[in-house]
Motif scaffolding. Structure first.
Motif, PDB file in Angstrom:
ATOM      1  N   GLY B   5       0.810  -1.211   0.000  1.00 36.85           N
ATOM      2  CA  GLY B   5       0.000   0.000   0.000  1.00 36.85           C
ATOM      3  C   GLY B   5       0.838   1.252   0.000  1.00 36.85           C
ATOM      4  O   GLY B   5       2.063   1.189  -0.094  1.00 36.85           O
ATOM      5  N   PRO B   6       0.188   2.365   0.094  1.00 36.81           N
ATOM      6  CA  PRO B   6       0.887   3.645   0.011  1.00 36.81           C
ATOM      7  C   PRO B   6       1.920   3.850   1.129  1.00 36.81           C
ATOM      8  O   PRO B   6       2.819   4.654   0.973  1.00 36.81           O
ATOM      9  CB  PRO B   6      -0.240   4.677   0.152  1.00 36.81           C
ATOM     10  N   ASP B   7       1.770   3.114   2.194  1.00 40.95           N
ATOM     11  CA  ASP B   7       2.719   3.280   3.290  1.00 40.95           C
ATOM     12  C   ASP B   7       3.859   2.272   3.221  1.00 40.95           C
ATOM     13  O   ASP B   7       4.708   2.228   4.108  1.00 40.95           O
ATOM     14  CB  ASP B   7       2.017   3.138   4.641  1.00 40.95           C
ATOM     15  N   THR B   8       3.854   1.489   2.185  1.00 38.13           N
ATOM     16  CA  THR B   8       4.974   0.582   1.997  1.00 38.13           C
ATOM     17  C   THR B   8       6.258   1.390   1.863  1.00 38.13           C
ATOM     18  O   THR B   8       6.286   2.414   1.194  1.00 38.13           O
ATOM     19  CB  THR B   8       4.771  -0.273   0.736  1.00 38.13           C
ATOM     20  N   PHE B   9       7.258   0.894   2.504  1.00 37.37           N
ATOM     21  CA  PHE B   9       8.542   1.592   2.609  1.00 37.37           C
ATOM     22  C   PHE B   9       8.964   2.347   1.341  1.00 37.37           C
ATOM     23  O   PHE B   9       9.144   3.555   1.333  1.00 37.37           O
ATOM     24  CB  PHE B   9       9.601   0.578   3.008  1.00 37.37           C
ATOM     25  N   GLY B  10       9.120   1.612   0.291  1.00 36.02           N
ATOM     26  CA  GLY B  10       9.623   2.226  -0.926  1.00 36.02           C
ATOM     27  C   GLY B  10       8.736   3.323  -1.481  1.00 36.02           C
ATOM     28  O   GLY B  10       9.208   4.385  -1.876  1.00 36.02           O
ATOM     29  N   PHE B  11       7.457   3.084  -1.464  1.00 34.66           N
ATOM     30  CA  PHE B  11       6.534   4.106  -1.975  1.00 34.66           C
ATOM     31  C   PHE B  11       6.524   5.317  -1.049  1.00 34.66           C
ATOM     32  O   PHE B  11       6.416   6.467  -1.504  1.00 34.66           O
ATOM     33  CB  PHE B  11       5.117   3.532  -2.091  1.00 34.66           C
ATOM     34  N   LEU B  12       6.639   5.053   0.195  1.00 32.69           N
ATOM     35  CA  LEU B  12       6.659   6.136   1.174  1.00 32.69           C
ATOM     36  C   LEU B  12       7.847   7.057   0.920  1.00 32.69           C
ATOM     37  O   LEU B  12       7.707   8.280   0.856  1.00 32.69           O
ATOM     38  CB  LEU B  12       6.723   5.535   2.578  1.00 32.69           C
ATOM     39  N   ILE B  13       9.001   6.457   0.781  1.00 32.00           N
ATOM     40  CA  ILE B  13      10.194   7.269   0.515  1.00 32.00           C
ATOM     41  C   ILE B  13      10.077   8.027  -0.793  1.00 32.00           C
ATOM     42  O   ILE B  13      10.457   9.196  -0.912  1.00 32.00           O
ATOM     43  CB  ILE B  13      11.459   6.370   0.453  1.00 32.00           C
ATOM     44  N   THR B  14       9.559   7.340  -1.791  1.00 30.03           N
ATOM     45  CA  THR B  14       9.373   7.996  -3.089  1.00 30.03           C
ATOM     46  C   THR B  14       8.427   9.172  -2.983  1.00 30.03           C
ATOM     47  O   THR B  14       8.664  10.248  -3.549  1.00 30.03           O
ATOM     48  CB  THR B  14       8.827   6.986  -4.120  1.00 30.03           C
ATOM     49  N   ASP B  15       7.343   8.968  -2.251  1.00 31.12           N
ATOM     50  CA  ASP B  15       6.397  10.069  -2.023  1.00 31.12           C
ATOM     51  C   ASP B  15       7.097  11.253  -1.367  1.00 31.12           C
ATOM     52  O   ASP B  15       6.944  12.403  -1.794  1.00 31.12           O
ATOM     53  CB  ASP B  15       5.271   9.605  -1.091  1.00 31.12           C
ATOM     54  N   ILE B  16       7.820  10.950  -0.328  1.00 32.65           N
ATOM     55  CA  ILE B  16       8.518  12.015   0.398  1.00 32.65           C
ATOM     56  C   ILE B  16       9.478  12.759  -0.525  1.00 32.65           C
ATOM     57  O   ILE B  16       9.524  13.988  -0.540  1.00 32.65           O
ATOM     58  CB  ILE B  16       9.289  11.438   1.604  1.00 32.65           C
ATOM     59  N   ALA B  17      10.218  12.005  -1.270  1.00 35.22           N
ATOM     60  CA  ALA B  17      11.195  12.634  -2.167  1.00 35.22           C
ATOM     61  C   ALA B  17      10.509  13.556  -3.174  1.00 35.22           C
ATOM     62  O   ALA B  17      10.966  14.664  -3.447  1.00 35.22           O
ATOM     63  CB  ALA B  17      12.001  11.561  -2.902  1.00 35.22           C
ATOM     64  N   ARG B  18       9.398  13.062  -3.699  1.00 34.01           N
ATOM     65  CA  ARG B  18       8.679  13.871  -4.677  1.00 34.01           C
ATOM     66  C   ARG B  18       8.135  15.157  -4.031  1.00 34.01           C
ATOM     67  O   ARG B  18       8.233  16.251  -4.576  1.00 34.01           O
ATOM     68  CB  ARG B  18       7.526  13.076  -5.277  1.00 34.01           C
ATOM     69  N   LEU B  19       7.572  14.995  -2.869  1.00 25.86           N
ATOM     70  CA  LEU B  19       7.022  16.151  -2.168  1.00 25.86           C
ATOM     71  C   LEU B  19       8.120  17.120  -1.761  1.00 25.86           C
ATOM     72  O   LEU B  19       7.956  18.344  -1.837  1.00 25.86           O
ATOM     73  CB  LEU B  19       6.232  15.683  -0.935  1.00 25.86           C
ATOM     74  N   LEU B  20       9.218  16.575  -1.303  1.00 25.15           N
ATOM     75  CA  LEU B  20      10.351  17.432  -0.945  1.00 25.15           C
ATOM     76  C   LEU B  20      10.789  18.247  -2.152  1.00 25.15           C
ATOM     77  O   LEU B  20      11.050  19.445  -2.067  1.00 25.15           O
ATOM     78  CB  LEU B  20      11.533  16.589  -0.463  1.00 25.15           C
ATOM     79  N   ARG B  21      10.839  17.573  -3.246  1.00 30.51           N
ATOM     80  CA  ARG B  21      11.289  18.238  -4.451  1.00 30.51           C
ATOM     81  C   ARG B  21      10.352  19.366  -4.860  1.00 30.51           C
ATOM     82  O   ARG B  21      10.776  20.468  -5.188  1.00 30.51           O
ATOM     83  CB  ARG B  21      11.392  17.221  -5.589  1.00 30.51           C
ATOM     84  N   ARG B  22       9.091  19.096  -4.794  1.00 30.80           N
ATOM     85  CA  ARG B  22       8.127  20.138  -5.133  1.00 30.80           C
ATOM     86  C   ARG B  22       8.278  21.342  -4.222  1.00 30.80           C
ATOM     87  O   ARG B  22       8.274  22.499  -4.667  1.00 30.80           O
ATOM     88  CB  ARG B  22       6.699  19.616  -4.987  1.00 30.80           C
ATOM     89  N   ASN B  23       8.360  21.050  -2.933  1.00 33.84           N
ATOM     90  CA  ASN B  23       8.508  22.133  -1.976  1.00 33.84           C
ATOM     91  C   ASN B  23       9.821  22.880  -2.183  1.00 33.84           C
ATOM     92  O   ASN B  23       9.870  24.106  -2.099  1.00 33.84           O
ATOM     93  CB  ASN B  23       8.447  21.574  -0.544  1.00 33.84           C
ATOM     94  N   PHE B  24      10.862  22.144  -2.420  1.00 35.51           N
ATOM     95  CA  PHE B  24      12.173  22.728  -2.635  1.00 35.51           C
ATOM     96  C   PHE B  24      12.176  23.625  -3.866  1.00 35.51           C
ATOM     97  O   PHE B  24      12.674  24.746  -3.843  1.00 35.51           O
ATOM     98  CB  PHE B  24      13.210  21.607  -2.779  1.00 35.51           C
ATOM     99  N   GLU B  25      11.574  23.132  -4.910  1.00 38.17           N
ATOM    100  CA  GLU B  25      11.472  23.920  -6.132  1.00 38.17           C
ATOM    101  C   GLU B  25      10.779  25.245  -5.870  1.00 38.17           C
ATOM    102  O   GLU B  25      11.197  26.294  -6.333  1.00 38.17           O
ATOM    103  CB  GLU B  25      10.687  23.154  -7.196  1.00 38.17           C
ATOM    104  N   ARG B  26       9.724  25.142  -5.111  1.00 44.28           N
ATOM    105  CA  ARG B  26       8.963  26.351  -4.819  1.00 44.28           C
ATOM    106  C   ARG B  26       9.790  27.340  -4.001  1.00 44.28           C
ATOM    107  O   ARG B  26       9.831  28.534  -4.287  1.00 44.28           O
ATOM    108  CB  ARG B  26       7.699  25.983  -4.061  1.00 44.28           C
ATOM    109  N   GLU B  27      10.468  26.830  -3.013  1.00 48.86           N
ATOM    110  CA  GLU B  27      11.270  27.710  -2.153  1.00 48.86           C
ATOM    111  C   GLU B  27      12.439  28.316  -2.908  1.00 48.86           C
ATOM    112  O   GLU B  27      12.795  29.479  -2.704  1.00 48.86           O
ATOM    113  CB  GLU B  27      11.782  26.935  -0.934  1.00 48.86           C
TER     114      GLU B  27
END
Lengths: 155, 155
Positions: B5-27
């Motif tokens: 599911g969405p909380d599976t380790f790998g997907f979780l990290i991928t989600d975080i990375a993607r979100l971090l990137r979006r936020n980082f881009e914005r900042e």
DNA sequence: AGATTATACTAAGGTAGGCTTAATATATGC
DNA sequence: GCATATATTAAGCCTACCTTAGTATAATCT
């Protein structure tokens, strides 16, 4: 302000994600599962809420509905999912896994588990737990996926 | 085998990375820093070892020398780095930050710090520490960047 | 009823972040 | 001399998204 470097939080996570993806791709290929990591992720989300609407799925996955459509097109073409009418809203479609798609979940999970085991080797269980807890919080904080009520967990 | 599911380790990290990137881009954009996240990462690596050789940089970053060349082309064109001869090996070039490039490090770091703060909001400091420790281990375990001896840290 | 919004999709094109094969010129090491 | 190394050019590819624009149909609101 600490020095900017490879161990800086954001870069660290990005590194991990990239490495995870490479490893995952390799394991998935070994397992003979014909999907990309992102497609696997879509499948996982669908598995979590079979019969989900496309727009809800897109929202859950934190991406645009149109991007979801693309993924679903591929997965449907591969016979892994089907899209059928929503009895409650004729505009909408509900996505479900086929037997073929469902059969892929286990090898996908196993591939993921294998990568995870590699990644976490030597990390204390308490740190692993803390990591996961923090990771969930991070994802929530950074905004996105409105999860259904946690229905048992993780990993 | 836990449910995929969405909380599976790998997907979780991928989600975080993607979100971090979006936020980082914005900042980063808000800060008026004209680089992409990946370019910022390159700059960070160079900042860590000014004067580093391209192949060493590629190795450190876990990517191919040719991909590094592409990034360096862009950064050099933007006046953020320079490439000069290596006195010890005439085939090689050493990459250094220009004043322009150096000046970007602080806003980049601040942008990253801001995103990090958002992400970590509400996470217990001990969990944050554990997270970081685990993250470093994860990256090492998944193989890659041979770091120079840790010369003081992180974050 | 009409206006507005929602759902899924098609069309088209783009960005970002890499990768790979092939080859070249030059340099280094054995 | 030969094998390997360094940086680069050329070309093309893949993955993972995004965006604008528009369409047909349906649902909701006024």
């Amino acid at each position: 302000m600490p020095p900017l470097g490879p161990d800086t939080f954001g870069f660290l996570i990005t590194d991990i994600a990239r490495l995870l993806r490479r490893n995952f791709e390799r394991e998935i290929e070994r397992a003979g599962v014909p999907v990309t990591p992102a497609e696997a992720r879509v499948l996982a989300h669908i598995a979590r809420c079979d019969g989900i609407r496309q727009t809800v799925l897109a929202d859950r996955m934190g991406m645009s509905p149109m991007s979801v459509t693309s993924f679903l097109d591929s997965l449907e073409a591969a016979g892994m999912i089907t899209r059928g009418p929503d009895p409650q809203d004729r505009r909408a479609k509900r996505v479900t896994l086929t037997d073929t798609g469902t059969a892929l979940l286990t090898p996908i999970a196993q591939a993921g588990q294998k990568v995870r085991a590699t990644a976490m080797a030597g990390v204390a269980p308490s740190d692993q737990d803390a990591f996961h807890r923090a990771a969930l919080a991070l994802r929530d904080n950074l905004g996105s996926t409105s999860q259904p009520p946690a229905e048992g967990s993780s990993k």
